[in-house]
Design a protein around this motif. Structure first.
Motif, PDB file in Angstrom:
ATOM      1  N   SER A   1       0.951  -1.400  -0.018  1.00  0.00           N
ATOM      2  CA  SER A   1      -0.091  -0.044  -0.003  1.00  0.00           C
ATOM      3  C   SER A   1       0.879   1.160  -0.137  1.00  0.00           C
ATOM      4  O   SER A   1       1.889   1.125   0.708  1.00  0.00           O
ATOM      5  CB  SER A   1      -1.031   0.077   1.171  1.00  0.00           C
ATOM      6  N   SER A   2       0.282   2.152  -0.634  1.00  0.00           N
ATOM      7  CA  SER A   2       1.312   3.269  -0.775  1.00  0.00           C
ATOM      8  C   SER A   2       1.465   4.242   0.532  1.00  0.00           C
ATOM      9  O   SER A   2       0.559   4.118   1.380  1.00  0.00           O
ATOM     10  CB  SER A   2       0.804   4.181  -1.792  1.00  0.00           C
ATOM     11  N   ILE A   3       2.532   4.912   0.357  1.00  0.00           N
ATOM     12  CA  ILE A   3       2.980   5.778   1.568  1.00  0.00           C
ATOM     13  C   ILE A   3       3.336   6.947   0.765  1.00  0.00           C
ATOM     14  O   ILE A   3       4.242   7.453  -0.021  1.00  0.00           O
ATOM     15  CB  ILE A   3       4.195   5.196   2.231  1.00  0.00           C
ATOM     16  N   ASN A   4       2.524   8.194   1.312  1.00  0.00           N
ATOM     17  CA  ASN A   4       2.545   9.572   0.812  1.00  0.00           C
ATOM     18  C   ASN A   4       2.555   9.480  -0.888  1.00  0.00           C
ATOM     19  O   ASN A   4       3.446  10.093  -1.560  1.00  0.00           O
ATOM     20  CB  ASN A   4       4.036  10.301   1.069  1.00  0.00           C
ATOM     21  N   ASN A   5       1.578   8.688  -1.334  1.00  0.00           N
ATOM     22  CA  ASN A   5       1.304   8.446  -2.872  1.00  0.00           C
ATOM     23  C   ASN A   5       2.561   7.827  -3.505  1.00  0.00           C
ATOM     24  O   ASN A   5       2.521   7.831  -4.719  1.00  0.00           O
ATOM     25  CB  ASN A   5       0.957   9.724  -3.439  1.00  0.00           C
ATOM     26  N   LYS A   6       3.379   6.887  -2.901  1.00  0.00           N
ATOM     27  CA  LYS A   6       4.476   6.090  -3.498  1.00  0.00           C
ATOM     28  C   LYS A   6       4.308   4.736  -2.994  1.00  0.00           C
ATOM     29  O   LYS A   6       3.841   4.599  -2.054  1.00  0.00           O
ATOM     30  CB  LYS A   6       5.803   6.823  -2.985  1.00  0.00           C
ATOM     31  N   ASP A   7       4.841   3.939  -3.911  1.00  0.00           N
ATOM     32  CA  ASP A   7       4.719   2.367  -3.594  1.00  0.00           C
ATOM     33  C   ASP A   7       6.137   1.789  -3.603  1.00  0.00           C
ATOM     34  O   ASP A   7       6.496   0.573  -3.206  1.00  0.00           O
ATOM     35  CB  ASP A   7       3.686   1.693  -3.904  1.00  0.00           C
ATOM     36  N   THR A   8       6.805   2.699  -4.244  1.00  0.00           N
ATOM     37  CA  THR A   8       8.449   1.979  -4.555  1.00  0.00           C
ATOM     38  C   THR A   8       9.502   3.142  -4.173  1.00  0.00           C
ATOM     39  O   THR A   8       9.116   4.371  -4.413  1.00  0.00           O
ATOM     40  CB  THR A   8       8.547   1.868  -6.282  1.00  0.00           C
ATOM     41  N   PHE A   9      10.382   2.724  -3.244  1.00  0.00           N
ATOM     42  CA  PHE A   9      11.287   3.450  -2.776  1.00  0.00           C
ATOM     43  C   PHE A   9      12.853   3.245  -2.801  1.00  0.00           C
ATOM     44  O   PHE A   9      12.991   1.862  -3.028  1.00  0.00           O
ATOM     45  CB  PHE A   9      11.204   3.430  -1.039  1.00  0.00           C
ATOM     46  N   ASP A  10      13.561   4.276  -3.267  1.00  0.00           N
ATOM     47  CA  ASP A  10      14.921   4.065  -3.399  1.00  0.00           C
ATOM     48  C   ASP A  10      15.738   3.152  -2.399  1.00  0.00           C
ATOM     49  O   ASP A  10      16.833   2.495  -2.719  1.00  0.00           O
ATOM     50  CB  ASP A  10      15.732   4.938  -4.196  1.00  0.00           C
ATOM     51  N   SER A  11      15.526   3.545  -1.191  1.00  0.00           N
ATOM     52  CA  SER A  11      16.145   2.998  -0.010  1.00  0.00           C
ATOM     53  C   SER A  11      15.600   3.184   1.025  1.00  0.00           C
ATOM     54  O   SER A  11      14.252   3.680   1.151  1.00  0.00           O
ATOM     55  CB  SER A  11      17.444   3.775   0.165  1.00  0.00           C
ATOM     56  N   LEU A  12      15.748   2.775   2.314  1.00  0.00           N
ATOM     57  CA  LEU A  12      15.257   2.972   3.540  1.00  0.00           C
ATOM     58  C   LEU A  12      15.186   4.339   3.899  1.00  0.00           C
ATOM     59  O   LEU A  12      14.005   4.787   4.265  1.00  0.00           O
ATOM     60  CB  LEU A  12      16.065   2.002   4.779  1.00  0.00           C
ATOM     61  N   ASN A  13      16.044   5.137   3.363  1.00  0.00           N
ATOM     62  CA  ASN A  13      16.038   6.597   3.785  1.00  0.00           C
ATOM     63  C   ASN A  13      15.006   7.244   3.010  1.00  0.00           C
ATOM     64  O   ASN A  13      14.473   8.109   3.383  1.00  0.00           O
ATOM     65  CB  ASN A  13      17.620   7.265   3.467  1.00  0.00           C
ATOM     66  N   ASP A  14      14.803   6.806   1.588  1.00  0.00           N
ATOM     67  CA  ASP A  14      13.624   7.325   0.826  1.00  0.00           C
ATOM     68  C   ASP A  14      12.278   7.115   1.283  1.00  0.00           C
ATOM     69  O   ASP A  14      11.374   7.946   1.420  1.00  0.00           O
ATOM     70  CB  ASP A  14      13.815   6.915  -0.588  1.00  0.00           C
ATOM     71  N   LEU A  15      12.302   5.720   2.150  1.00  0.00           N
ATOM     72  CA  LEU A  15      10.975   5.427   2.752  1.00  0.00           C
ATOM     73  C   LEU A  15      10.755   6.155   3.979  1.00  0.00           C
ATOM     74  O   LEU A  15       9.694   6.805   4.184  1.00  0.00           O
ATOM     75  CB  LEU A  15      11.078   3.780   2.998  1.00  0.00           C
ATOM     76  N   GLU A  16      11.779   6.481   4.778  1.00  0.00           N
ATOM     77  CA  GLU A  16      11.704   7.201   5.872  1.00  0.00           C
ATOM     78  C   GLU A  16      11.311   8.795   5.549  1.00  0.00           C
ATOM     79  O   GLU A  16      10.351   9.258   6.354  1.00  0.00           O
ATOM     80  CB  GLU A  16      13.102   7.425   6.673  1.00  0.00           C
ATOM     81  N   SER A  17      11.919   9.377   4.408  1.00  0.00           N
ATOM     82  CA  SER A  17      11.394  10.836   4.188  1.00  0.00           C
ATOM     83  C   SER A  17       9.726  10.559   3.823  1.00  0.00           C
ATOM     84  O   SER A  17       9.264  11.452   3.994  1.00  0.00           O
ATOM     85  CB  SER A  17      12.204  11.067   2.755  1.00  0.00           C
ATOM     86  N   SER A  18       9.610   9.590   3.044  1.00  0.00           N
ATOM     87  CA  SER A  18       8.116   9.660   2.571  1.00  0.00           C
ATOM     88  C   SER A  18       7.180   9.387   3.884  1.00  0.00           C
ATOM     89  O   SER A  18       6.019  10.027   3.875  1.00  0.00           O
ATOM     90  CB  SER A  18       7.781   8.446   1.596  1.00  0.00           C
ATOM     91  N   ILE A  19       7.770   8.628   4.696  1.00  0.00           N
ATOM     92  CA  ILE A  19       6.916   8.451   5.905  1.00  0.00           C
ATOM     93  C   ILE A  19       6.471   9.688   6.947  1.00  0.00           C
ATOM     94  O   ILE A  19       5.507  10.301   7.203  1.00  0.00           O
ATOM     95  CB  ILE A  19       7.204   7.447   6.959  1.00  0.00           C
ATOM     96  N   LEU A  20       7.666  10.487   7.132  1.00  0.00           N
ATOM     97  CA  LEU A  20       7.827  11.580   7.803  1.00  0.00           C
ATOM     98  C   LEU A  20       7.032  12.853   7.046  1.00  0.00           C
ATOM     99  O   LEU A  20       6.284  13.795   7.457  1.00  0.00           O
ATOM    100  CB  LEU A  20       9.044  12.133   8.014  1.00  0.00           C
ATOM    101  N   GLU A  21       6.998  13.003   5.521  1.00  0.00           N
ATOM    102  CA  GLU A  21       6.212  13.937   4.956  1.00  0.00           C
ATOM    103  C   GLU A  21       4.872  13.445   4.954  1.00  0.00           C
ATOM    104  O   GLU A  21       3.780  14.287   5.142  1.00  0.00           O
ATOM    105  CB  GLU A  21       6.689  13.666   3.400  1.00  0.00           C
TER     106      GLU A  21
END
Length: 259
Positions: A190-210
């Motif tokens: 399921s998407s996080i901040n309208n994304k479902d693909t992340f380049d890294s865990l840091n990218d995932l973290e940024s999307s979660i915080l946003e």
């Protein structure tokens, strides 16, 4: 469709998003299943031939397996010889895959995760010092696909949790892994901040915080740690990706990050 759950604890506020519902409509009350419900579900997942070849119905019936006991099966219980089932490793793994998919993360996993504390996580300066070795191992090296139970696998629940002094809150976000490709990209169900693909865990973290900032109309900055593997937990293992990388290095001392 998603589920949103707010959990507040006295030591700190925990805001938890869970955007995942179980795929099977039968899974809403698995604990109340009869043997017939279990066999019907296994047949749906693996086919009638799988049940017949491995004598699943006979063995489960003899042991009076119901929904509650089905959810408590383990690979060891299924393969033990002498034991109640004596299944081979292959079919036992396939049964456990079905069991894991039916388990409700809002029950067992959240209860277990609640016993863990982020209060012992080192300061950022210390994390930078100790995280170097584990960074030699890529996320894809930890990903073992669908049929094994080491490190990270398909359908694993990840939980990001980090405390932010600026808002006196711990941001916690759950997601389910769909795949980690050979370049380390993380694909979630399921998407996080309208994304479902992340380049890294840091990218995932940024999307979660946003996502958290937008949902809560926050003006404060929530900077990422850049060491997201310290704050990202694999719920099946109840350990961080940082811990799993250290374990991988211990088991593969000559391993280096994939190109």
């Amino acid at each position: 469709m998603g589920i949103e759950i707010n959990i507040y604890q006295s030591r700190k506020w925990i805001f938890i998003f869970i955007f995942e519902t179980m795929s099977s409509s039968l899974s809403t009350n698995v604990k109340g299943w009869s043997l017939e419900n279990i066999i019907a579900h296994i047949k749906k997942e693996k086919g009638a031939s799988f049940i017949e070849e491995n004598e699943i119905k006979t063995k489960f019936g003899k042991q009076k397996v119901n929904g509650m006991s089905f959810l408590r099966l383990t690979e060891e219980k299924l393969t033990r010889d002498p034991g109640p089932f004596k299944l081979l490793y292959g079919p036992a793994e396939e049964i456990m895959q079905i069991v894991e998919k039916l388990k409700d993360p809002t029950e067992d996993l959240i209860n277990e995760f609640g016993k863990m504390s982020t209060s012992d996580v080192p300061e950022e300066s210390d994390i930078s010092r100790i995280a170097g070795e584990s960074a030699k191992i890529s996320l894809h090296q930890l990903y073992t696909g669908q049929y094994t139970d080491r490190y990270i696998k398909e359908d694993d629940l990840l939980c990001y949790e980090k405390y932010f002094k600026s808002i006196n809150l711990t941001v916690t976000r759950w997601c389910k892994i769909k795949e980690i490709d050979n370049k380390g990209k993380i694909i979630v169900v399921s998407s996080i901040n309208n994304k479902d693909t992340f380049d890294s865990l840091n990218d995932l973290e940024s999307s979660i915080l946003e996502e958290y900032k937008l949902y809560n109309n926050l003006d404060q900055s929530l900077p990422g740690s850049k060491k997201a593997h310290v704050y990202t937990f694999v719920m099946r293992k109840l350990g961080s990706v940082f811990d799993l990388r250290k374990k991988y290095l211990k088991e593969h001392p000559t391993a280096r990050k994939e190109d």
